[in-house]
Motif scaffolding. Structure first.
Motif, mmCIF file in Angstrom:
data_model
loop_
_atom_site.group_PDB
_atom_site.id
_atom_site.type_symbol
_atom_site.label_atom_id
_atom_site.label_comp_id
_atom_site.label_asym_id
_atom_site.label_seq_id
_atom_site.Cartn_x
_atom_site.Cartn_y
_atom_site.Cartn_z
ATOM 1 N N LEU A 98 -87.393 -68.400 56.711
ATOM 2 C CA LEU A 98 -87.306 -67.462 55.588
ATOM 3 C C LEU A 98 -87.841 -66.086 55.987
ATOM 4 C CD1 LEU A 98 -88.358 -69.685 52.539
ATOM 5 C CD2 LEU A 98 -86.090 -68.742 53.039
ATOM 6 N N ASP A 99 -88.960 -66.035 56.668
ATOM 7 C CA ASP A 99 -89.508 -64.748 57.104
ATOM 8 C C ASP A 99 -88.500 -64.000 57.969
ATOM 9 O OD1 ASP A 99 -91.842 -65.333 55.788
ATOM 10 O OD2 ASP A 99 -92.939 -65.974 57.578
ATOM 11 N N HIS A 100 -87.904 -64.743 58.909
ATOM 12 C CA HIS A 100 -86.914 -64.135 59.807
ATOM 13 C C HIS A 100 -85.708 -63.639 59.022
ATOM 14 C CE1 HIS A 100 -84.913 -63.686 63.758
ATOM 15 N NE2 HIS A 100 -83.818 -64.034 63.108
ATOM 16 N N THR A 101 -85.278 -64.424 58.058
ATOM 17 C CA THR A 101 -84.086 -64.078 57.276
ATOM 18 C C THR A 101 -84.343 -62.887 56.362
ATOM 19 O OG1 THR A 101 -83.422 -66.404 57.309
ATOM 20 C CG2 THR A 101 -82.341 -64.992 55.711
ATOM 21 N N PHE A 102 -85.476 -62.903 55.687
ATOM 22 C CA PHE A 102 -85.785 -61.796 54.770
ATOM 23 C C PHE A 102 -85.865 -60.461 55.505
ATOM 24 C CE2 PHE A 102 -88.137 -64.810 51.631
ATOM 25 C CZ PHE A 102 -86.913 -65.266 51.185
ATOM 26 N N ALA A 103 -86.298 -60.507 56.763
ATOM 27 C CA ALA A 103 -86.408 -59.269 57.540
ATOM 28 C C ALA A 103 -85.047 -58.649 57.826
ATOM 29 C CB ALA A 103 -87.138 -59.546 58.852
ATOM 30 N N LEU A 104 -83.982 -59.429 57.626
ATOM 31 C CA LEU A 104 -82.627 -58.930 57.893
ATOM 32 C C LEU A 104 -81.956 -58.360 56.644
ATOM 33 C CD1 LEU A 104 -81.382 -61.943 60.072
ATOM 34 C CD2 LEU A 104 -82.305 -59.760 60.873
ATOM 35 N N LEU A 105 -82.705 -58.287 55.534
ATOM 36 C CA LEU A 105 -82.101 -57.881 54.262
ATOM 37 C C LEU A 105 -82.422 -56.443 53.862
ATOM 38 C CD1 LEU A 105 -82.875 -61.090 52.128
ATOM 39 C CD2 LEU A 105 -80.874 -60.606 53.551
ATOM 40 N N ASP A 106 -83.101 -55.720 54.730
ATOM 41 C CA ASP A 106 -83.580 -54.389 54.339
ATOM 42 C C ASP A 106 -82.453 -53.439 53.959
ATOM 43 O OD1 ASP A 106 -86.135 -55.215 54.725
ATOM 44 O OD2 ASP A 106 -86.372 -54.304 56.706
ATOM 45 N N ARG B 2 -73.377 -65.698 53.253
ATOM 46 C CA ARG B 2 -72.657 -65.919 54.516
ATOM 47 C C ARG B 2 -72.925 -64.780 55.494
ATOM 48 N NH1 ARG B 2 -68.508 -67.844 51.045
ATOM 49 N NH2 ARG B 2 -67.499 -65.792 51.036
ATOM 50 N N GLN B 3 -72.973 -63.561 54.958
ATOM 51 C CA GLN B 3 -73.255 -62.397 55.802
ATOM 52 C C GLN B 3 -74.643 -62.516 56.430
ATOM 53 O OE1 GLN B 3 -72.880 -58.647 53.740
ATOM 54 N NE2 GLN B 3 -74.029 -57.543 55.293
ATOM 55 N N VAL B 4 -75.620 -62.966 55.632
ATOM 56 C CA VAL B 4 -76.974 -63.157 56.163
ATOM 57 C C VAL B 4 -76.968 -64.245 57.232
ATOM 58 C CG1 VAL B 4 -79.320 -63.890 55.602
ATOM 59 C CG2 VAL B 4 -78.100 -62.338 54.070
ATOM 60 N N GLY B 5 -76.203 -65.315 56.981
ATOM 61 C CA GLY B 5 -76.097 -66.378 57.976
ATOM 62 C C GLY B 5 -75.541 -65.865 59.296
ATOM 63 N N ASP B 6 -74.559 -64.955 59.222
ATOM 64 C CA ASP B 6 -74.005 -64.355 60.443
ATOM 65 C C ASP B 6 -75.076 -63.577 61.198
ATOM 66 O OD1 ASP B 6 -71.498 -65.381 59.969
ATOM 67 O OD2 ASP B 6 -70.777 -63.603 58.915
ATOM 68 N N ALA C 177 -80.360 -54.185 44.133
ATOM 69 C CA ALA C 177 -79.817 -55.069 43.104
ATOM 70 C C ALA C 177 -79.335 -56.393 43.694
ATOM 71 C CB ALA C 177 -78.666 -54.387 42.371
ATOM 72 N N ASP C 178 -78.943 -56.390 44.972
ATOM 73 C CA ASP C 178 -78.458 -57.614 45.609
ATOM 74 C C ASP C 178 -79.569 -58.388 46.302
ATOM 75 O OD1 ASP C 178 -75.833 -57.088 44.876
ATOM 76 O OD2 ASP C 178 -75.444 -55.920 46.704
ATOM 77 N N ARG C 179 -80.619 -57.682 46.669
ATOM 78 C CA ARG C 179 -81.623 -58.293 47.531
ATOM 79 C C ARG C 179 -82.346 -59.452 46.848
ATOM 80 N NH1 ARG C 179 -85.316 -53.873 49.350
ATOM 81 N NH2 ARG C 179 -83.292 -52.987 49.926
ATOM 82 N N VAL C 180 -82.773 -59.249 45.601
ATOM 83 C CA VAL C 180 -83.543 -60.286 44.906
ATOM 84 C C VAL C 180 -82.719 -61.551 44.683
ATOM 85 C CG1 VAL C 180 -84.724 -60.905 42.773
ATOM 86 C CG2 VAL C 180 -85.162 -58.693 43.840
ATOM 87 N N PRO C 181 -81.512 -61.460 44.125
ATOM 88 C CA PRO C 181 -80.735 -62.701 43.946
ATOM 89 C C PRO C 181 -80.393 -63.398 45.264
ATOM 90 C CG PRO C 181 -79.420 -60.770 43.359
ATOM 91 C CD PRO C 181 -80.814 -60.307 43.505
ATOM 92 N N VAL C 182 -80.155 -62.621 46.317
ATOM 93 C CA VAL C 182 -79.881 -63.238 47.612
ATOM 94 C C VAL C 182 -81.121 -63.966 48.127
ATOM 95 C CG1 VAL C 182 -79.406 -62.766 50.043
ATOM 96 C CG2 VAL C 182 -78.011 -61.705 48.289
ATOM 97 N N CYS C 183 -82.301 -63.352 47.963
ATOM 98 C CA CYS C 183 -83.547 -64.010 48.382
ATOM 99 C C CYS C 183 -83.744 -65.319 47.623
ATOM 100 C CB CYS C 183 -84.737 -63.083 48.140
ATOM 101 S SG CYS C 183 -84.879 -61.725 49.318
ATOM 102 N N VAL C 184 -83.494 -65.280 46.324
ATOM 103 C CA VAL C 184 -83.645 -66.492 45.512
ATOM 104 C C VAL C 184 -82.691 -67.585 45.999
ATOM 105 C CG1 VAL C 184 -83.328 -67.476 43.203
ATOM 106 C CG2 VAL C 184 -84.482 -65.271 43.476
#
Length: 437
Positions: free
Chosen positions: A106-114, A9-13, A119-126
């Motif tokens: 996905l490219d746009h979204t992944f760029a917001l996860l830095d 949800r945070q990524v969606g925001d 530990a959270d990044r991989v499961p969120v990407c999946v």
């Protein structure tokens, strides 16, 4: 699991905060990579609306945890699918656009996860890959069904049959002309005048059909046409061909073709074969090509009408003053030849006109005055009559406009470039003016 959903949800925001840049990039990518979807202004507007609503729906899908069984394709996405079906654009082009959209999302979204912990990044990407893939599959299924239903309906209709014949004729490949003429009930060996018609105001599809038929009847009567062919491009637009009187090798100006106008370009067009003025109160825009003989003329006149349609769409979409309702190719032919590359036209306009290419209201008045002044062979009296101004006002405006040119009066010694730049602004509006003014 709840913590992972909270992160999604945070990524969606975050995506929602940057959705305008995402949509803009998607529109550019899809137009660049899928030529079949890089169409005229009206279709591009539908493409942008479809992309915008799909992106918003995808963001809400991430943020709100919507049940996939309740997911519905956006209205604009379904409308765009129907339009593509009507225009004989392959369904594969539409589905490919969704795949490109999925990848860029996905490219746009992944760029917001830095800034997320590793530990959270991989499961969120999946989870993002899973959810976005689920979203795309469900939307593509609904959009695909809509496309197929509309395609079947359109091909089965008389309009669809006519459009398929016209598509073959305009395609440039071999075609059975005799069979096409019989199917269309239209003489392909005539002198053809083509135009594209679309609403100038909001109207229903039923009202559009009635308005197009009114134009057909008016044109046949005014030009004494041998025949007329109406082919809907989609539910928002139609094409009209008129078979003009006279043999193909010697077209004559039909009676009543001349039309009085304050515009010099309109006056020039009035003497051309097939010139037709708009009836009073017309609710439609009309973009006309030049008359042309035989199958070549059928194609060329339609291509020219499409270019004028593109120009008027650009003008209307740029925030410029309302465009003339009916425009003939001869009125804007030079602009039609260069309007395919707006950035290049903008560079030409701004370098040629200098400060006169600013987007202010004062500069607009000065540009119009200088354009009409040059069109009238630099006659102050003629310009004053055309603009209903006092001669002194014309002199003042021309002086002020000239002072804004990069080299002042020296730029008018050979005024070809200045005239071309002013004509481009007149037809294309703020789309070719200096940015950031």
């Amino acid at each position: 699991m709840e913590a992972q959903r909270a992160l999604v949800r945070q990524v969606g925001d975050r995506v929602r905060e940057s959705q305008e840049a995402l949509v803009e990039g998607l529109v550019q990518d899809i137009r660049a990579q899928i030529g079949a979807l890089d169409q005229e202004a009206a279709a591009r507007s539908l493409l942008e609306a479809s992309i915008t609503e799909n992106v918003v729906a995808a963001i809400n899908f991430l943020r709100q945890g919507i049940d996939p069984d309740q997911l519905e394709a956006p209205t604009a996405a379904l409308a765009y699918a129907r339009v593509l079906a009507q225009r004989d654009v392959p369904q594969s082009a539409l589905i490919r656009a969704y795949r490109i959209g999925h990848q860029r999302f996905l490219d746009h979204t992944f760029a917001l996860l830095d800034d997320l912990p590793a530990a959270d990044r991989v499961p969120v990407c999946v989870e993002l890959v899973r959810l976005s893939g689920q979203f795309i599959d469900l939307i593509c299924e609904q959009v695909g069904r809509t496309y197929e239903r509309e395609r079947d309906r359109w091909v089965a209709s008389r309009s669809g049959v006519r459009q398929r014949w016209v598509t073959d004729l305009l395609g440039g490949g071999p075609v059975d002309r005799a069979a096409a003429a019989r199917a269309l009930r239209y003489p392909l060996d005539a002198v053809h005048l083509a135009c594209t018609l679309w609403p100038a105001t909001r109207m229903t599809s039923f009202d559009l059909v009635a308005a197009v038929d009114d134009v057909r009847a008016h044109a046949v009567s005014a030009l004494r046409a041998r025949a007329a062919l109406v082919v809907p491009t989609d539910e928002y637009e139609a094409r009209l061909w008129l078979a003009l009187p006279g043999p193909p090798n010697a077209p004559a100006s039909p009676p009543g073709s001349a039309s009085s106008s304050a515009s010099a370009s309109a006056s020039a067009s009035a003497s051309a074969p097939g010139y037709l003025g708009a009836p009073e109160g017309s609710p439609l825009h009309a973009a006309f090509g030049r008359p042309g003989a035989g199958l070549g003329g059928f194609r060329t006149s339609a291509r020219q009408a499409a270019r004028i349609r593109e120009i008027l769409g650009t003008r209307l979409g740029s925030g410029a003053a309302a465009a003339p309702l009916w425009v003939h190719y001869d009125q804007a032919a030079p602009v039609a030849l260069m309007a395919g590359d707006l950035p290049a036209v903008r560079d030409f306009v701004t370098s040629t006109l200098g400060a006169l290419a600013s987007a202010g209201a004062r500069e607009a008045v000065l540009r119009d005055t200088l354009r009409i002044f040059l069109d009238r062979h630099r006659g102050h009296a003629a310009t004053a009559r055309a603009m209903s101004l006092h001669r002194n006002s014309v002199q003042y405006r021309v002086h002020r406009a000239t002072a804004l040119l990069p080299r002042g009066e020296r730029d008018l010694a050979d005024d070809f470039n200045v005239r071309a730049a002013l004509l481009a602004v007149h037809w294309l509006g703020e789309a070719v003016l200096a940015t950031g003014s």
